[in-house]
Design a protein around this motif. Sequence first.
Motif, PDB file in Angstrom:
ATOM      1  N   CYS A   1      -0.322   1.214  -0.998  1.00 48.38           N
ATOM      2  CA  CYS A   1      -1.469   0.869  -1.819  1.00 48.38           C
ATOM      3  C   CYS A   1      -1.468   1.687  -3.098  1.00 48.38           C
ATOM      4  CB  CYS A   1      -2.761   1.126  -1.046  1.00 48.38           C
ATOM      5  SG  CYS A   1      -2.887   2.821  -0.478  1.00 48.38           S
ATOM      6  N   GLY A   2      -2.204   1.193  -4.067  1.00 53.20           N
ATOM      7  CA  GLY A   2      -2.396   1.942  -5.292  1.00 53.20           C
ATOM      8  C   GLY A   2      -1.131   2.098  -6.114  1.00 53.20           C
ATOM      9  N   SER A   3      -1.230   2.950  -7.092  1.00 55.48           N
ATOM     10  CA  SER A   3      -0.083   3.246  -7.946  1.00 55.48           C
ATOM     11  C   SER A   3       0.945   4.085  -7.191  1.00 55.48           C
ATOM     12  CB  SER A   3      -0.580   3.957  -9.205  1.00 55.48           C
ATOM     13  OG  SER A   3       0.215   5.028  -9.545  1.00 55.48           O
TER      14      SER A   3
ATOM     15  N   ILE B   1       6.586  -3.651   2.406  1.00 56.50           N
ATOM     16  CA  ILE B   1       5.282  -4.228   2.093  1.00 56.50           C
ATOM     17  C   ILE B   1       4.903  -3.972   0.638  1.00 56.50           C
ATOM     18  CG2 ILE B   1       2.839  -4.209   2.690  1.00 56.50           C
ATOM     19  CD1 ILE B   1       4.663  -5.519   4.752  1.00 56.50           C
ATOM     20  N   LYS B   2       5.250  -2.798   0.119  1.00 57.37           N
ATOM     21  CA  LYS B   2       4.934  -2.495  -1.276  1.00 57.37           C
ATOM     22  C   LYS B   2       5.658  -3.463  -2.211  1.00 57.37           C
ATOM     23  CE  LYS B   2       3.344   0.730  -4.358  1.00 57.37           C
ATOM     24  NZ  LYS B   2       2.177   1.581  -4.335  1.00 57.37           N
TER      25      LYS B   2
ATOM     26  N   LEU C   1      -5.803 -16.470  -3.596  1.00 61.46           N
ATOM     27  CA  LEU C   1      -4.837 -16.519  -2.503  1.00 61.46           C
ATOM     28  C   LEU C   1      -3.853 -15.357  -2.595  1.00 61.46           C
ATOM     29  CD1 LEU C   1      -3.504 -17.943  -0.095  1.00 61.46           C
ATOM     30  CD2 LEU C   1      -2.188 -19.310  -1.746  1.00 61.46           C
ATOM     31  N   PHE C   2      -3.326 -15.099  -3.788  1.00 53.74           N
ATOM     32  CA  PHE C   2      -2.359 -14.011  -3.956  1.00 53.74           C
ATOM     33  C   PHE C   2      -2.982 -12.658  -3.626  1.00 53.74           C
ATOM     34  CE2 PHE C   2       0.073 -16.616  -7.381  1.00 53.74           C
ATOM     35  CZ  PHE C   2       0.693 -17.335  -6.371  1.00 53.74           C
ATOM     36  N   SER C   3      -4.186 -12.402  -4.121  1.00 52.42           N
ATOM     37  CA  SER C   3      -4.810 -11.099  -3.866  1.00 52.42           C
ATOM     38  C   SER C   3      -5.181 -10.945  -2.398  1.00 52.42           C
ATOM     39  CB  SER C   3      -6.048 -10.914  -4.741  1.00 52.42           C
ATOM     40  OG  SER C   3      -7.033 -11.876  -4.426  1.00 52.42           O
ATOM     41  N   PHE C   4      -5.624 -12.039  -1.757  1.00 52.90           N
ATOM     42  CA  PHE C   4      -5.955 -11.959  -0.325  1.00 52.90           C
ATOM     43  C   PHE C   4      -4.716 -11.666   0.509  1.00 52.90           C
ATOM     44  CE2 PHE C   4      -6.358 -14.064   3.848  1.00 52.90           C
ATOM     45  CZ  PHE C   4      -7.428 -13.335   4.351  1.00 52.90           C
ATOM     46  N   LEU C   5      -3.613 -12.322   0.200  1.00 55.70           N
ATOM     47  CA  LEU C   5      -2.368 -12.033   0.917  1.00 55.70           C
ATOM     48  C   LEU C   5      -1.938 -10.592   0.705  1.00 55.70           C
ATOM     49  CD1 LEU C   5      -0.269 -15.283   0.260  1.00 55.70           C
ATOM     50  CD2 LEU C   5      -1.271 -14.537   2.434  1.00 55.70           C
ATOM     51  N   ALA C   6      -2.078 -10.101  -0.524  1.00 53.38           N
ATOM     52  CA  ALA C   6      -1.656  -8.731  -0.819  1.00 53.38           C
ATOM     53  C   ALA C   6      -2.479  -7.718  -0.029  1.00 53.38           C
ATOM     54  CB  ALA C   6      -1.772  -8.462  -2.316  1.00 53.38           C
ATOM     55  N   VAL C   7      -3.796  -7.840  -0.088  1.00 56.95           N
ATOM     56  CA  VAL C   7      -4.634  -6.861   0.585  1.00 56.95           C
ATOM     57  C   VAL C   7      -4.514  -6.979   2.103  1.00 56.95           C
ATOM     58  CG1 VAL C   7      -6.758  -8.229   0.699  1.00 56.95           C
ATOM     59  CG2 VAL C   7      -6.899  -5.754   0.481  1.00 56.95           C
ATOM     60  N   SER C   8      -4.279  -8.169   2.616  1.00 55.31           N
ATOM     61  CA  SER C   8      -4.129  -8.355   4.067  1.00 55.31           C
ATOM     62  C   SER C   8      -2.835  -7.714   4.561  1.00 55.31           C
ATOM     63  CB  SER C   8      -4.143  -9.845   4.409  1.00 55.31           C
ATOM     64  OG  SER C   8      -5.357 -10.441   4.025  1.00 55.31           O
TER      65      SER C   8
ATOM     66  N   LYS D   1       3.080  -3.323 -12.680  1.00 54.24           N
ATOM     67  CA  LYS D   1       4.031  -3.004 -11.617  1.00 54.24           C
ATOM     68  C   LYS D   1       4.845  -1.756 -11.918  1.00 54.24           C
ATOM     69  CE  LYS D   1       7.516  -6.171 -13.561  1.00 54.24           C
ATOM     70  NZ  LYS D   1       6.719  -6.603 -14.712  1.00 54.24           N
ATOM     71  N   GLU D   2       4.653  -1.135 -13.083  1.00 54.79           N
ATOM     72  CA  GLU D   2       5.516  -0.043 -13.496  1.00 54.79           C
ATOM     73  C   GLU D   2       5.271   1.232 -12.694  1.00 54.79           C
ATOM     74  OE1 GLU D   2       6.064  -3.192 -16.024  1.00 54.79           O
ATOM     75  OE2 GLU D   2       4.156  -2.277 -15.441  1.00 54.79           O
ATOM     76  N   GLY D   3       3.987   1.626 -12.516  1.00 56.69           N
ATOM     77  CA  GLY D   3       3.688   2.797 -11.706  1.00 56.69           C
ATOM     78  C   GLY D   3       4.133   2.644 -10.261  1.00 56.69           C
ATOM     79  N   PRO D   4       3.778   1.521  -9.596  1.00 55.41           N
ATOM     80  CA  PRO D   4       4.235   1.321  -8.217  1.00 55.41           C
ATOM     81  C   PRO D   4       5.745   1.293  -8.059  1.00 55.41           C
ATOM     82  CG  PRO D   4       2.396  -0.133  -8.688  1.00 55.41           C
ATOM     83  CD  PRO D   4       2.745   0.530  -9.974  1.00 55.41           C
TER      84      PRO D   4
END
Length: 775
Positions: A173-175, A200-201, A156-163, A217-220
């Motif tokens: 997206c990405g780092s 969104i990030k 659920l968490f990954s689907f919400l994130a990518v959506s 989460k450090e790079g982002p």
Amino acid sequence: MNGAGNLMDFLDEPFPDVGTYEDFHTIDWLREKSRDTDRHRKITSKSKESIWELIKSLLDAWSGWVVMLLIGLLSGTLAGVIDLAVDWMTDLKEGVCLSAFWYSHEQCCWTSNETTFDDRDKCPQWQKWAELMTGHAEGAGAYVLNYFLYILWALLFSFLAVSLVRVFAPYACGSGIPEIKTILSGFIIRGYLGKWTLLIKTVTLVLAVSSGLSLGKEGPLVHVACCCGNLFCSLFSKYSKNEGKRREVLSAAAAAGVSVAFGAPIGGVLFSLEEVSYYFPLKTLWRSFFAALVAAFTLRSINPFGNSRLVLFYVEYHTPWYMAELVPFILLGVFGGLWGTLFIRANIAWCRRRKTTQLGKYPVLEVIAVTGITAVLAYPNPYTRRSTSELISELFNDCGALESSQLCDYINNPNMSRPVDDIPDRPAGPGVYNALWQLALALVFKIVITIFTFGMKVTRNLLCLAACDLTASSCRVQIPSGLFIPSMAVGAIAGRIVGIAVEQMAYHHHDWIIFKNWCRPGADCVTPGLYAMVGAAACLGGVTRMTVSLVVIMFELTGGLEYIVPLMAAAVTSKWVADAFGKEGIYESHIQLNGYPYLDVRDEFTHRTLATDVMRPRRSEPPLAVLTQDTTTVEDVETLIKDTDYNGFPVVVSRESERLIGFVQRRDLTLAIKNARQKQDGVVSSSVVYFTEDAPQLPASNPQPLKLRRILNLSPFTVTDHTPMETVVDIFRKLGLRQCLVTRSGRLLGIITKKDVLRHMAQMMNQDPESIMFN
């Protein structure tokens, strides 16, 4: 004359958007520097005219510090909120706090009066999902139900994130660090640091990390901080209208991002200087330090870790390191360099395969599949089930008297006398051996899954992304992901295993010559947590190729200042080993993969070629498109702009002499003609365009001429045709040139752009020159 004097001077007043750049273009650093110098000179001269102008000049001088203050406050606040949200949502996959559902597992048991020392992680207020739903906390049924809900929450968490990324902000997206490096080198990517990207990030970063994927989460957070910097730049014309000055702010924002990511303000400044920034003057160093300080202070005020400490993995070791331990430390450095090489090559190969196969057509499905596989494999192992930050924290910890981890399950001898603060080496108990097997499996799991997790994307280039709709399969779709923490986890696991092995060797074979001089019976000789720290630094250095900033970040991260020499030895060894297989770190490799126009200052050009070998036009190409100083009409200019896609045009005395006068940007030329047609009568297609200081007298029957000398760059950078390309490349790097003109005895021969330099360098290294996609 027909009164054209006033008409021709209309460009003496600036018009909108002059000096700006198109999206996906490179800025002219020399031009931006010159414009800022002129602006500053004008403000200084006006400040002597009145008190109000003096106040305005002081406000202008202090605007940079105000921007740094705002960046530090906002990035520190966002980092604190992200840390708190990640802790809560990560624990939400396993259970919920009945007294306050917004509490994480640790916070829930803090407030409980029924928590005991032996079961400090258990309290009646915290219940796992199976216990809450069925009333049974133990048994196969409860385990299966908890297992299933763990996977369900992760999906659920990954689907919400990518959506959210796909629909609202594809740039979130990405780092983000490869793109930040490219932007700081002078490339324009509009929207990459926008408000929607920031929002969104921030949200999807929490979801992505909480899903349990092997990312951090450090790079982002560097991307998030740079979005904050870009947001506040828009409030001050000093930065919003000058791309060069804006990048000074973004360099400082990157330092603030690392500061809040690791609780390492000094390391953040050095990271920005060593790894990210392209242009880093002394003034930016001071302001970066101030922004990192404010960000760290803000994060400390929020206290997201609940331990009243700024550092993420605070440790206290009670024994020094010994010279003989440099051997295993260096071996960990070798492992870090080999891991970095393996990871970069495997990850880039996998990303290339995504681009050329059917995998690239189903990016959302790919994210869901990787999340599902990660959750299924991670749950049975307690060291992969928990968050990566918690895992690293446990691996770094020393085994004191109050530790209850199975990594500290040693056999104690009650007859052994020892000082209170000195816990000697002891034989490992069954818990330690069980933990070693689990850590070995966790190491293999982390190595494999991180390769497939980092860079889950499909992209040909950002131009496609800017123009595509939501259903286009060739657009980038990815969740925010960082590489710092997964790389550190791999090194920490390997380091802890090595540390325990060395510790047990020292205990059982203390009479060996390698232990005899520094490890006596009953003494605390080896600290396994230190080996985990050194291993984490080695693996992170092998992947990113950081050295100085890495060591500073590590001792700020852990508080272990006295262990700086082992960290330095491992970091240097890691870089040497990794560089033996390839000079590029992971971020430079992804820059090359995506074809960004990035000219790395660390690349060496040793080939014996000349400017004439690289310049355009080539022999088989049409002649160079130029403008003349006093014989070109408006219609000629518009036709040239329509028929070509060049970013600018040289201006010469005449086509016969080809004597160079200057260089004019395509965008400035288009805007100037558009403004002239709108604001003044008499400018028609047959009007002559003059780039000279004085226009000749014209008959009254002639159309009004157009004077465009103001937008002409009278000092374009030039080289001769026999200038070595080694020198040309160095000039492009150090001056941040967009293009340079090639002349011989003042006569224009051709032009070399940044894209030409990158293509030539790729060709010299037997790479595809067409991989450089952006101008």
